[in-house]
Design a protein around this motif. Structure first.
Motif, mmCIF file in Angstrom:
data_model
loop_
_atom_site.group_PDB
_atom_site.id
_atom_site.type_symbol
_atom_site.label_atom_id
_atom_site.label_comp_id
_atom_site.label_asym_id
_atom_site.label_seq_id
_atom_site.Cartn_x
_atom_site.Cartn_y
_atom_site.Cartn_z
ATOM 1 N N ASP A 279 21.384 -10.760 -12.277
ATOM 2 C CA ASP A 279 20.781 -10.707 -11.132
ATOM 3 C C ASP A 279 19.745 -11.799 -11.173
ATOM 4 N N SER A 280 19.228 -12.398 -12.118
ATOM 5 C CA SER A 280 18.191 -13.494 -12.033
ATOM 6 C C SER A 280 19.064 -14.743 -11.554
ATOM 7 N N ALA A 281 20.275 -15.061 -11.997
ATOM 8 C CA ALA A 281 21.222 -15.856 -11.449
ATOM 9 C C ALA A 281 21.529 -15.986 -9.934
ATOM 10 N N ALA A 282 21.956 -14.702 -9.635
ATOM 11 C CA ALA A 282 22.175 -14.594 -8.085
ATOM 12 C C ALA A 282 21.047 -14.780 -7.338
ATOM 13 N N PHE A 283 19.826 -14.249 -7.753
ATOM 14 C CA PHE A 283 18.717 -14.287 -6.860
ATOM 15 C C PHE A 283 18.202 -15.773 -6.772
ATOM 16 N N LEU A 284 18.181 -16.467 -7.866
ATOM 17 C CA LEU A 284 17.836 -17.934 -7.937
ATOM 18 C C LEU A 284 18.930 -18.765 -6.951
ATOM 19 N N GLN A 285 20.012 -18.405 -6.844
ATOM 20 C CA GLN A 285 20.964 -19.172 -5.708
ATOM 21 C C GLN A 285 20.858 -19.028 -4.379
#
Length: 646
Positions: A279-285
């Motif tokens: 979730d964090s990786a998808a949000f930060l992208q």
């Protein structure tokens, strides 16, 4: 003591099996070795028989050549042949004497054979060879002397036959022992096979069968099964271990559900960690502002770890300041007091110096640390750092009102999240720098375009106005009549340049292909300038990144603008060749020019510099070909190695 140790070792199954097999192998190797040795000797004897047999033919040939010495005409050839025959017989005897283990070739090591070979050598060296050499040295040879050599040759051949017979008798004896060894080996193989089958059944098959029966009962959840321990070998130890395993299974079967719950809880924890990372990786992208990105990141980790507050802070390396970018769950007083910290100040500033993750238990600190976060009731403050790919960017805090301890897995998870946030921040900064660089380059091209068109047109109008003022001051109306049309033409030319620049600046790729966009630009140019344009494309011009396609359109527009302003052409040919390499050519039948003259002029006057810069942006090569009265051709070439697909 030693005897008891050996006796105990003999009870091991592996020791007994290895001992029996080694004993059998030792006997078998001895028999096989003797068989191989006898075979090797027989092969060497056979080779000696063949070589010795060849001595007969060589000897008869020697006698024949010696008989030719009486013929004066054939003497020279006979002497040459005799020397070769003597050398060959000497070499053969030496080979038999020394032997050759690799072939193999050697005399059997018996006294009778050695005596026979010694007599053969004495016959050759003491009788036959000296007489042949004497005949060769004699000035004339009689038939009687040749006959004498033949007599000695017959005697030498009888010696050879005697030696061969002795070797054959020795080979017959060795053949008998070879067959006896093979029969013995066959008997050993049969006896050993039967013995090994019996021993394996007694020592392995029977215990394995008992163990298999116990496992079958264990599979049916009969944990009360036990095996008899009737030996001290490995199977006895295995039966003892089986019994111990059965005891432990009975004890642990009841606690199986507790371990399953424990493993399930561990898997759920790992799944939650993976979900947070994903979730964090998808949000930060996602494309967003830095503050929104950090705020969303902080909210996610606070929710996951149950933190009562937190903040994200970035480092200003030029001033050694740490700025609080976003915060959550902390008071305005704490935000105001720590909005901008110096590296080394407070607990957070000290952590920047070491760049190591730190978890502070504020309750155990002495009263000398007058910390605002402690006064606000926080018990634990954690500091985890944010690293980009190439630099240290800052850190983020998690504040807890209850004492909190992080496990090694949680610490590794937070450090990984810090690296994800650092990569996202660094990517944002790089994208911003790329946008600034692209805007700067485009502004430079706009300035060059204005200098190429409007600035020079206004300079021309300025000169004409000055001439008009001078003519009016002198009341030279005839000069005024010549200047006014030039002013009107200059204004019209500047107006056309402005319209063309505005059209070029507003150019956007249409929904479709590069070839379709080029066709639209070419059609508009042809209608506005009245110049006939022939356009040929062998494909649709794809795939290309949209930015590359836009640069290609700008290059075509600049080339057509130069044709309109300077070429005085009637026809233009544009060809797009899009295979593995990409080639775009614009050719006209105008007045042309000398390319060498560009070296003394500012390239911006004809737009060549603008086109070259745009070509460099897409890693292409721009080539200009022209000659006075022969038109001009501009060719853009993009090799396959530099080409990037859309």
């Amino acid at each position: 003591m030693l005897r008891s140790a050996l006796f105990a070792g003999w009870h091991k199954l592996s020791t007994r099996i290895v001992g029996l097999l080694l004993s059998f192998m030792a006997v078998a190797l001895m028999v096989i070795g003797s068989t191989l040795f006898l075979s090797w000797q027989l092969e060497g004897s056979a080779a000696v028989i063949n070589v010795a047999g060849s001595l007969r033919m060589e000897s008869y040939r020697l006698a024949m050549l010696a008989g030719r010495l009486a013929d004066r005409q054939a003497r020279a050839a006979a002497e040459e042949g005799l020397r070769g025959q003597l050398r060959r017989i000497d070499d053969t005897l030496e080979l038999v004497r020394q032997g050759d283990p690799q072939r193999p070739l050697f005399l059997p090591p018996t006294a009778a054979i050695r005596d026979g070979f010694a007599q053969l050598q004495d016959e050759w060296r003491g009788a036959l060879a000296p007489r042949v050499r004497a005949l060769m040295a004699a000035p004339a040879v009689t038939p009687a002397q040749g006959y004498e050599v033949q007599q000695y040759t017959e005697q030498f051949v009888r010696r050879v036959d005697n030696l061969v017979q002795r070797i054959e008798r020795d080979s017959e004896s060795r053949t008998f022992w070879l067959r006896a060894s093979q029969l013995l080996l066959l008997g050993l193989a049969m006896a050993g096979t039967v013995s090994i089958i019996y021993l394996l059944f007694d020592m392995i098959v029977a215990p394995v069968t008992r163990l298999q029966g116990g496992l079958e009962r264990m599979r049916e959840q009969d944990f009360g099964v036990r095996l008899p321990v009737d030996s001290n070998d490995e199977f006895g130890m295995l039966a003892l271990g089986f019994n111990q395993m059965a005891d432990k299974l009975q004890d642990s079967y009841g606690s199986l559900e507790a371990r399953v719950r424990e493993k399930t809880s561990e898997l759920e924890r790992q799944n939650r960690e993976l979900a947070l990372l994903y979730d964090s990786a998808a949000f930060l992208q996602q494309p967003q502002a830095a503050e929104a990105m950090c705020r969303g990141f902080l909210r996610r980790i606070c929710d996951y770890f149950g933190a009562d507050g937190g903040s994200v802070r970035v480092l200003d390396p030029d001033r050694d300041n740490i700025h609080m970018l976003v915060h959550q769950g902390i008071s305005a007083e704490l935000v105001e007091s720590e909005r901008c910290l110096k590296v080394g100040d407070c607990l957070c500033g000290e952590a920047v110096v070491n760049k190591l993750a730190v978890v502070h238990d504020l309750r155990r600190m002495d009263s000398g640390h007058n910390l605002q976060c402690r006064r606000e009731g926080f018990a634990t403050v954690s500091i985890f750092h944010i690293f980009g790919r190439s630099a240290y960017l800052g850190f983020f805090n998690l504040h807890f009102r209850q004492n909190t301890v992080f496990s090694a897995a949680q610490t590794a998870l937070l450090e990984t999240l810090g690296q994800l946030l650092g990569a996202a921040i660094e990517n944002q900064r790089l994208q911003g720098r790329e946008r600034e660089l692209a805007i700067s380059e485009e502004r430079n091209l706009v300035a060059q375009g204005l200098h190429d068109s409007i600035a020079q047109g206004l300079n021309f109008l300025n000169l004409q106005v000055q001439m008009l003022e001078q003519s009016l001051r002198r009341q030279r109306l005839d000069e005024v009549e010549g200047i006014v049309p030039a002013l009107r033409a200059g204004v019209e030319e500047s107006y056309q340049d402005v319209r063309e620049l505005l059209h070029n600046f507003r150019t956007r790729l249409q929904e479709g292909t590069l070839a379709a966009s080029l066709a639209t630009v070419i059609d508009k140019f042809s209608r506005q300038s009245g110049i006939e344009v022939a356009f040929e494309a062998d494909s649709d011009g794809a795939p290309f990144p949209r930015e590359h396609q836009l640069q290609l359109l700008f290059i075509v527009q600049e080339a057509l603008s130069n044709v309109r302003k300077h070429a005085a052409a009637r026809h233009v040919w544009i060809r797009l060749a899009d295979q593995q390499d990409f080639t775009l050519s614009i050719r006209d039948d105008g007045q042309g020019f000398d390319p060498a003259s560009l070296a003394s002029l500012d390239e911006a006057h004809v737009g060549i510099n603008i086109m070259r810069e745009r070509a460099q942006r897409i890693d292409a090569r721009l080539q200009l070909t022209s000659a006075p009265g022969a038109g001009t051709e501009v060719v853009l070439h993009l090799p396959r190695a530099q080409r990037r697909a859309a």
